[in-house]
Structure formats: structure tokens, C-alpha cells
Design a protein around this motif. Structure first.
Motif, PDB file in Angstrom:
ATOM      1  N   PHE A 356       0.822  -1.207   0.000  1.00 13.02           N
ATOM      2  CA  PHE A 356       0.000   0.000   0.000  1.00 13.02           C
ATOM      3  C   PHE A 356       0.858   1.261   0.000  1.00 13.02           C
ATOM      4  N   GLN A 357       2.088   1.163   0.560  1.00 11.60           N
ATOM      5  CA  GLN A 357       2.967   2.326   0.645  1.00 11.60           C
ATOM      6  C   GLN A 357       3.530   2.753  -0.707  1.00 11.60           C
ATOM      7  N   ILE A 358       3.385   1.916  -1.728  1.00 16.84           N
ATOM      8  CA  ILE A 358       3.869   2.280  -3.068  1.00 16.84           C
ATOM      9  C   ILE A 358       3.145   3.511  -3.593  1.00 16.84           C
ATOM     10  N   GLY A 359       1.873   3.650  -3.238  1.00 21.56           N
ATOM     11  CA  GLY A 359       1.121   4.823  -3.677  1.00 21.56           C
ATOM     12  C   GLY A 359       0.612   4.715  -5.104  1.00 21.56           C
ATOM     13  N   VAL A 360       0.553   3.516  -5.637  1.00 23.90           N
ATOM     14  CA  VAL A 360      -0.011   3.293  -6.970  1.00 23.90           C
ATOM     15  C   VAL A 360      -1.028   2.169  -6.846  1.00 23.90           C
ATOM     16  N   ARG A 361      -2.233   2.404  -7.371  1.00 30.51           N
ATOM     17  CA  ARG A 361      -3.248   1.362  -7.297  1.00 30.51           C
ATOM     18  C   ARG A 361      -2.910   0.231  -8.246  1.00 30.51           C
ATOM     19  N   ALA A 362      -2.938  -0.991  -7.727  1.00 30.45           N
ATOM     20  CA  ALA A 362      -2.640  -2.159  -8.553  1.00 30.45           C
ATOM     21  C   ALA A 362      -3.769  -2.402  -9.548  1.00 30.45           C
ATOM     22  N   SER A 363      -3.401  -2.823 -10.746  1.00 25.84           N
ATOM     23  CA  SER A 363      -4.410  -3.181 -11.750  1.00 25.84           C
ATOM     24  C   SER A 363      -4.959  -4.565 -11.484  1.00 25.84           C
ATOM     25  N   ARG A 364      -4.140  -5.438 -10.902  1.00 26.63           N
ATOM     26  CA  ARG A 364      -4.580  -6.758 -10.462  1.00 26.63           C
ATOM     27  C   ARG A 364      -3.494  -7.384  -9.599  1.00 26.63           C
ATOM     28  N   TYR A 365      -3.807  -8.478  -8.959  1.00 32.68           N
ATOM     29  CA  TYR A 365      -2.784  -9.162  -8.180  1.00 32.68           C
ATOM     30  C   TYR A 365      -3.068 -10.654  -8.179  1.00 32.68           C
ATOM     31  N   TYR A 366      -2.023 -11.430  -7.832  1.00 31.05           N
ATOM     32  CA  TYR A 366      -2.109 -12.886  -7.759  1.00 31.05           C
ATOM     33  C   TYR A 366      -1.501 -13.343  -6.430  1.00 31.05           C
ATOM     34  N   THR A 367      -1.977 -14.466  -5.940  1.00 35.07           N
ATOM     35  CA  THR A 367      -1.391 -15.079  -4.754  1.00 35.07           C
ATOM     36  C   THR A 367      -0.385 -16.135  -5.199  1.00 35.07           C
ATOM     37  N   LEU A 368       0.834 -16.015  -4.703  1.00 32.87           N
ATOM     38  CA  LEU A 368       1.897 -16.978  -4.983  1.00 32.87           C
ATOM     39  C   LEU A 368       2.541 -17.368  -3.655  1.00 32.87           C
ATOM     40  N   TYR A 369       3.342 -18.421  -3.685  1.00 34.86           N
ATOM     41  CA  TYR A 369       3.973 -18.887  -2.453  1.00 34.86           C
ATOM     42  C   TYR A 369       5.482 -18.947  -2.616  1.00 34.86           C
ATOM     43  N   ASN A 370       6.175 -18.196  -1.749  1.00 28.32           N
ATOM     44  CA  ASN A 370       7.629 -18.234  -1.699  1.00 28.32           C
ATOM     45  C   ASN A 370       8.000 -19.248  -0.621  1.00 28.32           C
ATOM     46  N   GLY A 371       8.170 -20.514  -1.030  1.00 28.23           N
ATOM     47  CA  GLY A 371       8.266 -21.592  -0.059  1.00 28.23           C
ATOM     48  C   GLY A 371       6.905 -21.765   0.594  1.00 28.23           C
ATOM     49  N   ALA A 372       6.866 -21.729   1.931  1.00 26.20           N
ATOM     50  CA  ALA A 372       5.585 -21.848   2.636  1.00 26.20           C
ATOM     51  C   ALA A 372       4.927 -20.500   2.857  1.00 26.20           C
ATOM     52  N   LEU A 373       5.621 -19.426   2.512  1.00 26.60           N
ATOM     53  CA  LEU A 373       5.133 -18.084   2.799  1.00 26.60           C
ATOM     54  C   LEU A 373       4.195 -17.592   1.706  1.00 26.60           C
ATOM     55  N   GLU A 374       2.964 -17.257   2.091  1.00 27.16           N
ATOM     56  CA  GLU A 374       2.004 -16.726   1.123  1.00 27.16           C
ATOM     57  C   GLU A 374       2.374 -15.290   0.760  1.00 27.16           C
ATOM     58  N   PRO A 504      -9.125  -5.366  -7.071  1.00 26.64           N
ATOM     59  CA  PRO A 504      -9.951  -4.684  -8.079  1.00 26.64           C
ATOM     60  C   PRO A 504     -11.435  -4.774  -7.727  1.00 26.64           C
ATOM     61  N   ARG A 505     -12.182  -3.754  -8.079  1.00 27.23           N
ATOM     62  CA  ARG A 505     -13.596  -3.711  -7.716  1.00 27.23           C
ATOM     63  C   ARG A 505     -14.383  -4.875  -8.302  1.00 27.23           C
ATOM     64  N   GLU A 506     -13.946  -5.367  -9.455  1.00 24.30           N
ATOM     65  CA  GLU A 506     -14.686  -6.477 -10.068  1.00 24.30           C
ATOM     66  C   GLU A 506     -14.552  -7.774  -9.275  1.00 24.30           C
ATOM     67  N   GLN A 507     -13.665  -7.816  -8.275  1.00 30.69           N
ATOM     68  CA  GLN A 507     -13.512  -9.002  -7.436  1.00 30.69           C
ATOM     69  C   GLN A 507     -14.169  -8.822  -6.064  1.00 30.69           C
ATOM     70  N   ILE A 508     -15.016  -7.784  -5.946  1.00 28.52           N
ATOM     71  CA  ILE A 508     -15.720  -7.493  -4.706  1.00 28.52           C
ATOM     72  C   ILE A 508     -17.221  -7.624  -4.949  1.00 28.52           C
ATOM     73  N   TYR A 509     -17.897  -8.361  -4.073  1.00 28.37           N
ATOM     74  CA  TYR A 509     -19.324  -8.635  -4.231  1.00 28.37           C
ATOM     75  C   TYR A 509     -20.060  -8.180  -2.977  1.00 28.37           C
ATOM     76  N   LEU A 510     -21.226  -7.558  -3.178  1.00 30.26           N
ATOM     77  CA  LEU A 510     -21.993  -6.992  -2.081  1.00 30.26           C
ATOM     78  C   LEU A 510     -23.384  -7.605  -2.044  1.00 30.26           C
ATOM     79  N   LYS A 511     -23.822  -7.977  -0.832  1.00 32.11           N
ATOM     80  CA  LYS A 511     -25.199  -8.433  -0.620  1.00 32.11           C
ATOM     81  C   LYS A 511     -25.731  -7.788   0.650  1.00 32.11           C
ATOM     82  N   VAL A 512     -27.037  -7.683   0.743  1.00 36.24           N
ATOM     83  CA  VAL A 512     -27.693  -7.185   1.952  1.00 36.24           C
ATOM     84  C   VAL A 512     -28.394  -8.368   2.595  1.00 36.24           C
TER      85      VAL A 512
END
Length: 738
Positions: A356-374, A504-512
Motif C-alpha cells: 500500500f505504501q507504493i502509492g499506486v493502485r494495482a491493476s490486479r494481483y495474484y497469490t503466490l507462495y515463496n516456499g511456505a510463505l504466502e 480490483p472492484r470487479e472481485q468485490i461482491y456486495l449483498k444485503v
């Protein structure tokens, strides 16, 4: 015509989709992603190409046999079914890799010893000689994977993990594995950038792994060319001429590719890191092709007009802490904004708060594992409209600006933006604490926020699959709350969530969430039919964030499902009011003798079947029945069939049109529990749960049973703020029950 056969490529968690595409490009057929790897078919040439060219796989395995191995004796006998003299000489050295999951044999060293004994004894009996064990670079490496007591016995064609290319004999602190570095570059689109003549810059290059992998990708260099050892070289089926042909072809492609290599540069402040980088570049045969020098990341400057900046900075788990590293990320972000506009950037980090400290909004992101570390791989487009300043009291971020605009429309009494920042701060706090717990516990789907602040009555759940999805549920405000204020509060939350979570907003879902009765609580809300795969407890499940009030996976029952798995081995299991069958998957995967899944909804039973299939659990031993559970119980009590384990999680209330009358869990618990207990074997176990907050158990209907309240035991850490999310009992039938 060359013979085709099955192969399996193993890979680090999170790389399966990329590996499947890579193998498809290498000519593999019937490519299928599975847990921690990819199945495929092909000829021996296909397997050789995978060994030589795969940038992502760890190992290429050639299955030799499959058999049941619930006991050490069955394991030994199964291994002896293979004629090992057809594959290697008795003078060869061997090593055994043994892994076990959901099986009776859990000790890997014991399992490996049994496999070795079976092979050695066969050679001794037939030839009077036997191979010797050599753990480092054996002539032949044999792999046996045991899953649910089913063994797959394979020859490891790679011999050693393919991520070991041969150019890195020493590394600096927190090294990045070569195949993970390749995955980062592929996800970041480096091959496309390189094809357009763009540059590659790593401003914190360390021992140059990202730079070398980037050069290999851009120059079409086979990553396996530097390796001198493969597992097939001592195999009797090895085709020397075919292998030599592939090596010659790879060398020719590499010579042509090096001639068109774009600029590749790396910087690091550590003198030793630069020394290691130069040595690794030399060993990779890339001297003069990659430029590295001692320079701070903040002093990095572009080479050319376009390109990719890729970086794997320290992220606190091993090399520092949040307070000391924040300025490093912030300075790097300022460098990107000032000097690299129009470029792409990729950042791999294990700390979302630092990103978050980069100050640039990410266009997308992926989860990867560096060894056991997410870790998260954030991808950025360095464009001014994506910049923000993550400092308190700084100019508005885009999310805050949108919130102000929405609240301006809401009129008088709108919710103050300062309190929306309070919500954001609580999210960040929870992300640090619960995120750390989830990583250490291997939990990938969990509740991040649950109306922690009264002003923001929402629940925020994170579901990790190929992407991170955020499921937001707004609790319906009481009639006493001004609708304009409620709308403004929701707007504030929804503006902060993507910013804090970098999703990204397209990966966020809202329900009431509103009070529901009968089937409405499980009925359709929409018609998108968008399903996603997530993982929990080593199992995979289909979830849907749009079409139903709930997603298909009740997160608060995570521990309960684990208890069901532990108790299921060898038992006939009944899952009543089964919903999407997640408990059935745990039971079947835990070694249940059979499962019976009952639910009134055809939709949910079909969903349960898809969940079973997703985990490779056969339909034969997992019966699904569409029926009113109350009517089915009435009929079942007259049958002879009994169950060793029953899971009962009924709705609080139901008046479905398909039912003869209504059902109320408090009112009707007596007949329901009596009938369920009557279906238990002597000493059988009933796990009973309900989410009715005011429920009181009538233990008089359970005379003779041992009853234990396990509500606290089954309460996950992420629901501790809401301890009444469910109540749960462990009910043990008397051993003399008939």
C-alpha cells in the motif's frame, strides 16, 4: 507412431494454471490442473521437452503403477508388482520420495523405507544384487504419492527439482526460487513487453534471479540447458538420440534469441549481492547481456521509453519490520511515479500493508507462495490516474473522493468521511492480525471484519482461489436508522475496501442480509451462474458470490468440518440438510466407508456432486438423495441401515412449499434428534449444530446419550467476535443401542 502415456508435473502452489498453459504450449495433450501439479499425456519427447523447457515445474513424473495401499504390507506388495529390472540396473543408486495425504500410512520415512525394501528385495531375489541408496543426485529417483490410501508409483524423470537451473550455486538472504521468479515474470507480461523491445529493470536485484530468468524468457533460452543431471539418464528406456536432438535444437534457439535480447538491468545497494549476481550471470552464460551495478532502488532510472520494473523487496517476515521498511517502499513508489510513467511494474511481497505504501493502485494481483510463505504479486500500470498518497492527512485518495461524492448526494446527515477512515484503519488492523493467523494456519477463506464498528454493520469475508475475492454482506439496518445514513455508511465501506485490500472492484461482491424464512434463505438472488474454486483444509470447493445469499461454504463451520473428517474414517456417514455437501467432502476424503447426502434442493445436491468430483471422490460410495429430510428420516428409521457418524445442521425455520408443514428448530428439535439418534450404530456419533442464537437444547430427548457442548471448540478465530454464530453438540449413542 510414438507411444503416448500419462505424466504428472509437480509445481509450487499457485502456479498450476500457468504450468498447464506452458505444458500445452510444449505439445502436451489432455492437460488437467490438479492439486500441486498438472496431469498430461504425451510421448517421451513431450516429457523430455518438459524437463528441458519448463520454467515452472518442479518435477516431471512418469507413473508406473497405481494400487491401494492402506497397510504397509499392501504398499510393499504393490511396489513389487513393477518389474524394476526393466527400468534400471542393480548397480544403480536410488532415492525414494514418499508423500502421504489422508492415508493410514502417514510417516514419510517409514513409507520410503518400505518402498526401498520392496525394490531391493526384488533385485536380490531375482539377480542376487541390489541397488544402493544415495540421497544426493541418485541415478534413479522414484516417487510414491499416497492419497486416501491410493498409491501412485512414478519414475522421476527430472531427477532433481527443475527449479535448480545450474547457474545459482549460492544466494543472498531470502532467495527467490527460479521457477517462482519465472512465474512472476510471466504473470507480469514480460514476454510481451520484451517482444516489443521493452527493457527489464530490477532495482533490488539481489543475486539476479529475476534478471536471469527474464533474460532466458526473452532470449528463448531453455532453462534446463545448464543442468548436467536428469533422472532419465540412467533409465533403461532413455532415448539418447532423441535427447541429443532436443539439446541441439535448444542451443540453436538460444543463439538466435540472444541476438535480440532487450536491455536488462539490475541494481542493489549490497556489495555482496552484486558480487553474487555477477557470478550467477556468468554461470548462466549471460555475461555482457545483463548489466548490474551498486545503486539504491530510489535512484533507478528507465532505459528506453517502455518496459517492466520487477522487484521482490524485503517484506518483514525475515528481513525487517513494517516500521523500518515503509520508507523503503514509499521511496520506491515515488521513483516509479516520477521517472517510470508509461511503464509496467510488478511487486512480489508477503506484506499487503507495505504494498500500500507504493502509492499506486494495482491493476490486479495474484497469490503466490515463496516456499511456505504466502505472497501477493501486485501488477501496476504507472499512470498518474492510479497514483495516491497513503499518508494520514494527505490529499484525498480516489476512494475518499468517490465517498465524498456519494455522500454529497445523500444530503443532510451524510456519514463523515473521517469515520470511513476509521473503518479503513480497522480493516488494516484486522488484515495484519487475522492475515498473519490465516497464513500460519493455512486458512485461505476467512472472515476479516464482522460489524466491528457499530457504524459499519457489514461482514467482510475473503475467499482465496486463483484470485482473491471479497464477499461483503451488509446487515439490514433497523427501521429507526435513516436510509440516507445507511446508504452513506455502505458507500464509505465499499470505497475503502478495494483501497485497503488492494483488490480490483470487479472481485468485490456486495449483498444485503435480510431476515429470511423458508427456502428464501437459500433461494436465488441472481442468475449469473459464475462459480469460482477456493480451497479449505486441503479440499477444493465451488463457491458463488452473486446468485445466492450464501456462497456455498459456511466459513464458521471450518473446524466442525475438520472434526467430521477426523471421525469419519471407516464409518458410514450421513449428512442431513446437506446444502452444498462440504461436510460430505471432508467425510469422504477422511476415509468414510460411504457417505449419504440428503437435501431437498436439487440445485444444492448437484452442487455437492460437483464438489465431490472436484476433489476426485467417486460417486459410487457417495450417495446423494433429493428429499425432505424430515420425511426421509421418518422412512429411514424403519430401515436396517445405520450410520457411524451423522452431521445434522438444519435450518432455523422452514415453510417450503415442498414440505407438508412448517419446521421450527426450537419447537421440533425433539422428534428430529430422536430420529437421528435412532439411525446411529451403537456408540455412533451425532454432530448437531444450529445457528439459531436463542436455541436451548432439550437434553431429555437424548436419554442414554452422552452429550457434550462443543460450541466453543468449533468457534474459529475469525468468528471470535461473534461467538453466537452457531451452537454445536457432540452426541454419542449408547454402545448398547440397537
Amino acid at each position: 507412431m510414438p507411444t503416448t502415456r500419462d505424466f504428472f508435473a509437480t509445481a509450487p502452489k499457485g502456479l498450476e494454471p500457468l504450468l498447464a498453459r506452458e505444458l500445452d504450449g510444449l505439445g502436451a495433450e489432455s492437460v488437467k490442473e490438479t492439486r500441486a501439479g498438472v496431469e498430461f499425456r504425451g510421448t517421451l519427447e513431450t516429457a523430455y521437452r518438459a524437463c528441458l523447457w519448463s520454467r515452472l515445474a518442479n518435477r516431471i513424473l512418469m507413473p508406473l503403477d497405481r494400487f491401494a495401499a492402506a497397510t504397509p504390507e499392501a504398499l510393499y506388495d504393490g511396489v513389487q508388482r513393477t518389474d524394476w529390472a526393466r527400468h534400471f540396473e542393480p548397480e544403480a543408486t536410488i532415492a525414494i520420495d514418499f508423500s502421504s495425504r489422508r492415508s493410514a500410512i502417514t510417516h514419510t520415512l517409514f513409507g520410503a523405507q518400505k518402498v526401498k525394501d520392496a525394490i531391493a528385495d526384488q533385485f536380490l531375489d531375482r539377480l542376487g544384487r541390489r541397488p544402493s541408496v544415495q540421497l544426493e543426485q541418485p541415478d534413479i529417483r522414484i516417487n510414491l504419492h499416497l492419497d486416501a490410501d491410493q498409491a501412485v508409483l512414478s519414475l522421476d524423470l527430472s531427477g532433481d527439482s527443475l527449479h535448480r537451473r545450474g547457474y545459482r550455486t549460492e544466494a543472498g538472504p531470502a532467495p527467490l526460487k527460479e521457477n517462482l521468479a519465472a512465474a512472476v515474470l510471466l504473470r507480469a507480461g514480460w514476454p510481451e513487453v520484451a517482444a516489443q523491445g521493452g527493457s527489464l529493470i530490477d532495482p533490488m536485484c539481489g543475486s539476479a534471479t529475476l534478471l536471469i530468468e527474464g533474460a532466458m524468457l526473452a532470449a528463448d533460452l531453455a532453462p534446463g540447458l545448464l543442468r548436467g543431471h536428469y533422472g532419465f539418464l540412467a533409465w533403461k528406456g532413455h532415448d539418447i538420440d532423441l535427447w541429443q536432438k532436443l539439446l541441439d535444437e535448444a542451443r540453436e534457439r538460444g543463439v538466435a534469441g540472444l541476438a535480440r535480447l532487450p536491455p536488462i538491468l539490475g541494481y542493489d545497494l549490497d556489495r555482496r549481492a552484486i558480487h553474487l549476481a555477477l557470478n550467477n550471470i556468468d554461470r548462466a552464460g549471460l555475461r555482457g547481456k545483463i548489466h548490474v551495478e551498486r545503486r539504491a532502488a530510489a535512484d533507478a532510472r528507465p532505459k528506453g521509453t517502455k518496459g517492466l520494473v520487477v522487484v521482490n523487496p524485503p517484506y518483514g517476515e525475515r528481513l525487517g519490520d513494517l516500521e523500518s521498511l515503509s520508507p523503503v517502499y514509499r521511496a520506491f513508489g515515488e521513483t516509479l511515479q516520477q521517472h517510470f510513467q508509461g511503464w509496467k511494474a510488478a511487486l512480489l511481497t508477503g506484506n499487503v500493508e507495505l504494498a500500500f505504501q507504493i502509492g499506486v493502485r494495482a491493476s490486479r494481483y495474484y497469490t503466490l507462495y515463496n516456499g511456505a510463505l504466502e505472497c501477493r504479486l501486485f501488477l501496476f500500470e504507472i499512470e498518474p490516474e492510479r497514483f495516491f498518497t497513503p499518508r494520514s492527512g494527505a490529499p484525498e485518495t480516489e476512494g475518499q473522493k468517490k465517498l465524498r461524492q456519494i455522500m454529497g448526494k445523500a444530503g443532510r446527515g451524510a456519514f463523515p468521511a473521517e469515520q470511513a477512515e476509521m473503518f479503513a484503519n480497522r480493516l488494516r488492523k484486522n488484515l495484519r492480525s487475522l492475515g498473519s493467523w490465516a497464513r500460519k494456519s493455512g486458512v485461505s477463506c476467512y472472515r476479516l471484519y464482522d460489524a466491528d464498528l457499530p457504524e459499519f454493520a457489514v461482514a467482510v469475508d475473503l475467499y482465496q482461489g486463483e484470485k482473491l475475492w471479497v464477499h461483503v454482506q451488509e446487515y439490514e439496518a433497523p427501521s429507526s436508522v435513516d436510509p440516507a445514513k445507511a446508504e452513506a455508511r455502505l458507500a464509505g465501506a465499499m470505497a475503502m475496501i478495494p483501497e485497503v485490500l488492494q483488490v480490483p472492484r470487479e472481485q468485490i461482491y456486495l449483498k444485503v442480509r435480510r431476515r429470511q424464512k423458508g427456502e428464501a434463505q437459500y433461494g436465488k438472488q441472481d442468475q449469473t451462474a459464475h462459480f469460482h474454486v477456493v480451497e479449505e483444509g486441503g479440499w477444493r470447493f465451488w463457491v458463488n458470490f452473486e446468485d445466492y445469499l450464501d456462497t456455498g461454504l459456511f466459513l464458521d463451520h471450518r473446524i466442525t468440518r475438520g472434526l467430521i473428517q477426523q471421525a469419519a474414517r471407516g464409518r458410514h456417514v450421513l449428512n442431513l440438510f446437506a446444502y452444498t455437501g462440504t461436510a460430505t467432502v471432508y467425510a469422504a476424503g477422511g476415509g468414510a466407508a460411504s457417505t449419504t447426502t440428503v437435501d431437498m434442493s436439487h440445485t444444492y445436491l448437484d452442487w455437492a456432486g460437483r464438489n465431490l468430483a472436484l476433489n476426485g471422490l467417486a460417486e459410487r460410495d457417495n450417495l446423494r438423495i433429493q428429499a425432505d429430510c424430515l420425511e426421509w428420516l421418518d422412512a429411514a428409521t424403519s430401515r436396517a441401515r445405520r450410520y457411524g457418524l451423522i452431521f445434522l445442521d438444519p435450518p432455523t425455520f422452514s415453510n417450503s412449499k415442498r414440505m407438508a408443514g412448517s419446521f421450527d428448530i426450537q419447537r421440533d428439535q425433539g422428534p428430529l434428534l430422536k430420529k437421528a439418534v435412532s439411525l446411529l450404530e451403537p456408540g455412533g456419533l451425532l454432530i448437531f449444530s444450529t445457528n439459531y442464537r436463542k436455541f436451548k437444547l432439550d437434553e431429555t430427548v437424548l436419554a442414554g446419550c452422552a452429550v457434550e457442548d462443543i460450541s466453543r471448540l468449533t468457534l474459529p478465530k475469525d468468528f471470535e467476535r461473534n461467538p453466537k454464530i452457531h451452537v454445536c453438540w457432540r452426541i454419542l449413542a449408547p454402545t448398547g443401542q440397537r
